[in-house]
Scaffold this motif. Structure first.
Motif, PDB file in Angstrom:
ATOM      1  N   SER A   1       3.181  21.692   8.484  1.00 48.47           N
ATOM      2  CA  SER A   1       2.840  21.781   7.079  1.00 48.47           C
ATOM      3  C   SER A   1       3.649  21.207   6.049  1.00 48.47           C
ATOM      4  CB  SER A   1       2.679  23.279   6.838  1.00 48.47           C
ATOM      5  OG  SER A   1       3.762  23.914   6.948  1.00 48.47           O
ATOM      6  N   PRO A   2       3.248  20.933   4.621  1.00 52.25           N
ATOM      7  CA  PRO A   2       4.390  20.297   3.704  1.00 52.25           C
ATOM      8  C   PRO A   2       5.463  21.065   3.498  1.00 52.25           C
ATOM      9  CG  PRO A   2       1.764  20.250   3.114  1.00 52.25           C
ATOM     10  CD  PRO A   2       1.701  20.494   3.744  1.00 52.25           C
TER      11      PRO A   2
ATOM     12  N   GLN B   1       0.429  -1.171   0.325  1.00 55.52           N
ATOM     13  CA  GLN B   1      -0.025  -0.290   0.220  1.00 55.52           C
ATOM     14  C   GLN B   1       0.675   1.501  -0.364  1.00 55.52           C
ATOM     15  OE1 GLN B   1      -2.636  -0.794   2.779  1.00 55.52           O
ATOM     16  NE2 GLN B   1      -4.230  -1.715   2.230  1.00 55.52           N
ATOM     17  N   PRO B   2       1.713   1.465   1.076  1.00 55.11           N
ATOM     18  CA  PRO B   2       2.283   2.926   1.016  1.00 55.11           C
ATOM     19  C   PRO B   2       3.495   2.799  -0.828  1.00 55.11           C
ATOM     20  CG  PRO B   2       3.521   1.053   2.128  1.00 55.11           C
ATOM     21  CD  PRO B   2       2.198   0.369   1.917  1.00 55.11           C
ATOM     22  N   LEU B   3       3.847   2.551  -1.316  1.00 58.16           N
ATOM     23  CA  LEU B   3       4.724   1.823  -2.522  1.00 58.16           C
ATOM     24  C   LEU B   3       3.605   2.274  -3.763  1.00 58.16           C
ATOM     25  CD1 LEU B   3       6.044  -1.670  -2.167  1.00 58.16           C
ATOM     26  CD2 LEU B   3       7.860  -0.047  -1.847  1.00 58.16           C
ATOM     27  N   ALA B   4       2.249   2.323  -3.358  1.00 61.14           N
ATOM     28  CA  ALA B   4       1.224   2.684  -4.843  1.00 61.14           C
ATOM     29  C   ALA B   4       1.372   3.978  -4.270  1.00 61.14           C
ATOM     30  CB  ALA B   4       0.081   1.380  -4.179  1.00 61.14           C
ATOM     31  N   ARG B   5       1.363   4.142  -3.390  1.00 58.37           N
ATOM     32  CA  ARG B   5       1.212   5.752  -2.897  1.00 58.37           C
ATOM     33  C   ARG B   5       2.425   6.606  -3.325  1.00 58.37           C
ATOM     34  NH1 ARG B   5      -2.580   9.378   0.575  1.00 58.37           N
ATOM     35  NH2 ARG B   5      -4.609   7.236   1.500  1.00 58.37           N
TER      36      ARG B   5
ATOM     37  N   GLU C   1      -0.554  13.148   3.250  1.00 61.54           N
ATOM     38  CA  GLU C   1      -0.539  13.989   1.857  1.00 61.54           C
ATOM     39  C   GLU C   1       0.962  15.096   2.509  1.00 61.54           C
ATOM     40  OE1 GLU C   1      -4.012  14.031   3.703  1.00 61.54           O
ATOM     41  OE2 GLU C   1      -4.235  12.937   2.000  1.00 61.54           O
ATOM     42  N   VAL C   2       1.295  14.589   3.655  1.00 59.91           N
ATOM     43  CA  VAL C   2       2.486  14.486   4.002  1.00 59.91           C
ATOM     44  C   VAL C   2       3.857  14.622   3.071  1.00 59.91           C
ATOM     45  CG1 VAL C   2       1.742  16.680   5.789  1.00 59.91           C
ATOM     46  CG2 VAL C   2       2.922  14.700   6.255  1.00 59.91           C
ATOM     47  N   VAL C   3       3.287  13.063   3.664  1.00 59.37           N
ATOM     48  CA  VAL C   3       4.210  12.241   3.198  1.00 59.37           C
ATOM     49  C   VAL C   3       4.999  12.271   1.262  1.00 59.37           C
ATOM     50  CG1 VAL C   3       4.954   9.705   2.967  1.00 59.37           C
ATOM     51  CG2 VAL C   3       3.775  10.562   4.933  1.00 59.37           C
TER      52      VAL C   3
END
Ligand code: CP3
Length: 357
Positions: A300-301, A62-66, A336-338
């Protein structure tokens, strides 16, 4: 087995030239991702998720898809080993991990035996093989274990602890008993990690989450000595490919030199050390992995990108850095910040590497 298409992570660990600084995040598959929460619900519980190879594979990916991450980490837990030793692992909501039968009696400690990694831990090996197949050579797969001392903390305390009272009492009153636990656990972990490597793990990491609570001498005798024992017993090369080993002692900043001398290929850093200073101390011997404060991800980003660049700048020119957080990503992190973090590390780090592909 051929090298993965994106082997930047493995090259950085072996301090070979790279084009940019690779990154992955401790606990990258976890509760901050809504899709993880959805799969976990379907599994019924965290442990059932670990024990189902298809669902464990799903959440690993999952994290690799995102995000454009440079490594996958096996979805499992460090406490699978004491569970297989018969302590009865369970998770109660809001309380974290617990054992039904913590090690409190001398006879129970004397009875401890090394579990067969292809017996009660077969589900972990099945997950490793399944994940390797699903990754299909895209990025490397990291296998892992807890350090014997960190596992012993949970085994003796029976769960998480604020003061490590029981395990530290044993350490000072009955060091022979603690050494016995650590010895059997170290042997168990060697067999467990080697089975993960046989099943397809391409790098391994030893999580010493609680080594940092020990006094200086006690760290050497009760944690690092057993980490060294594991490193001595590990398969270090498979099918002509080196299997790098990473050691992460949270709170281990004062002991970097001795950790770097343990026989590992890379040292994981928490956020309390400056990575540039750490490099000056040990970077001629090992690669470094880390070390952004995971709490920065609550900002924040823009702030996240700024702080991530500082870590990259502090490491400076050349290979040998795998970017990561200084500890696991919090469940309260916004996904989103990732995205901003990954982009900042990949783009900003290119100026520090001139490698031809
Ligand atoms: O990094 C990854 O994505 C791989 C998976 C992974 C998990 N645990 C999944 C997990 C890894 C590498 C671990 C290691 C682990 N487990 C450590 C060492 C690293 C560290 O954090 O210091 C420790 C100490 C444990 C023991 C453990 N497991 C604790 C203390 C908890 C509860 C923490 C919490 O957030 O509630 C767990 C459960 C756990 N392990 C979760 C995950 C994703 C949360 C479980 C859930 O879905 O409820």
């Amino acid at each position: 087995m051929a090298r993965p298409k994106n082997d930047t992570f493995l090259r950085a660990l072996m301090r070979q030239p790279v084009e940019y600084t690779p990154l992955w995040l401790m606990r990258q598959a976890g509760r901050y991702l809504p899709e993880y929460c959805e799969t976990r619900k379907r599994a019924g519980s965290f442990l059932q998720l670990c024990k189902n190879k298809d669902l464990a594979t799903e959440v690993t990916l999952q994290p690799l898809a995102r995000y454009d991450l440079d490594a996958a980490i096996l979805f499992s837990d460090i406490l699978t080993v004491p569970d297989a030793m018969g302590l009865g692992l369970y998770f109660s909501e809001g309380e974290g991990p617990r054992f039904e039968r913590p090690l409190r009696e001398e006879w129970a400690i004397r009875d401890l035996a090394v579990p067969d990694p292809y017996g009660p831990l077969r589900y972990v090996m099945d997950a490793v093989s399944e994940i390797r197949r699903a990754l299909d050579g895209s990025v490397p797969l990291i296998g892992f274990t807890g350090s014997p001392f960190t596992l012993a903390c949970y085994m003796v305390e029976g769960g998480s602890s604020d003061d490590y009272r029981r395990v530290k009492t044993m350490l000072y009153e009955r060091p022979d008993l603690l050494h016995h636990i650590l010895n059997v656990t170290a042997q168990s972990v060697v067999a467990y990690l080697n089975a993960q490597i046989e099943s397809g793990a391409q790098a391994v990491m030893i999580f010493d989450s609680w080594g940092g609570v020990l006094a200086h001498d006690a760290y050497q005798e009760f944690s690092l000595a057993y980490i060294r024992q594991i490193l001595d017993g590990l398969i270090r090369e498979k099918d002509g490919e080196k299997i790098p080993a990473i050691v992460f002692t949270k709170g281990g900043g004062l002991w970097l030199e001795s950790i770097a001398d343990s026989g590992c290929d890379a040292v994981g850093l928490d956020w309390t050390v400056d990575i540039g200073s750490a490099r000056a101390r040990v970077g001629h011997k090992v690669a470094l992995q880390g070390n952004l404060d995971p709490s920065i991800l609550f900002a924040s980003p823009e702030v996240v990108a700024r702080e991530a660049k500082k870590v990259v700048d502090s490491y400076g020119h050349g290979t040998g850095h795998v970017f990561n957080l200084g500890h696991g990503i919090s469940q309260y992190t916004s996904p989103e910040v990732v995205t901003a973090l990954v982009k900042a590390v990949h783009e900003h780090s290119r100026q520090y590497h001139q490698a031809a592909a």
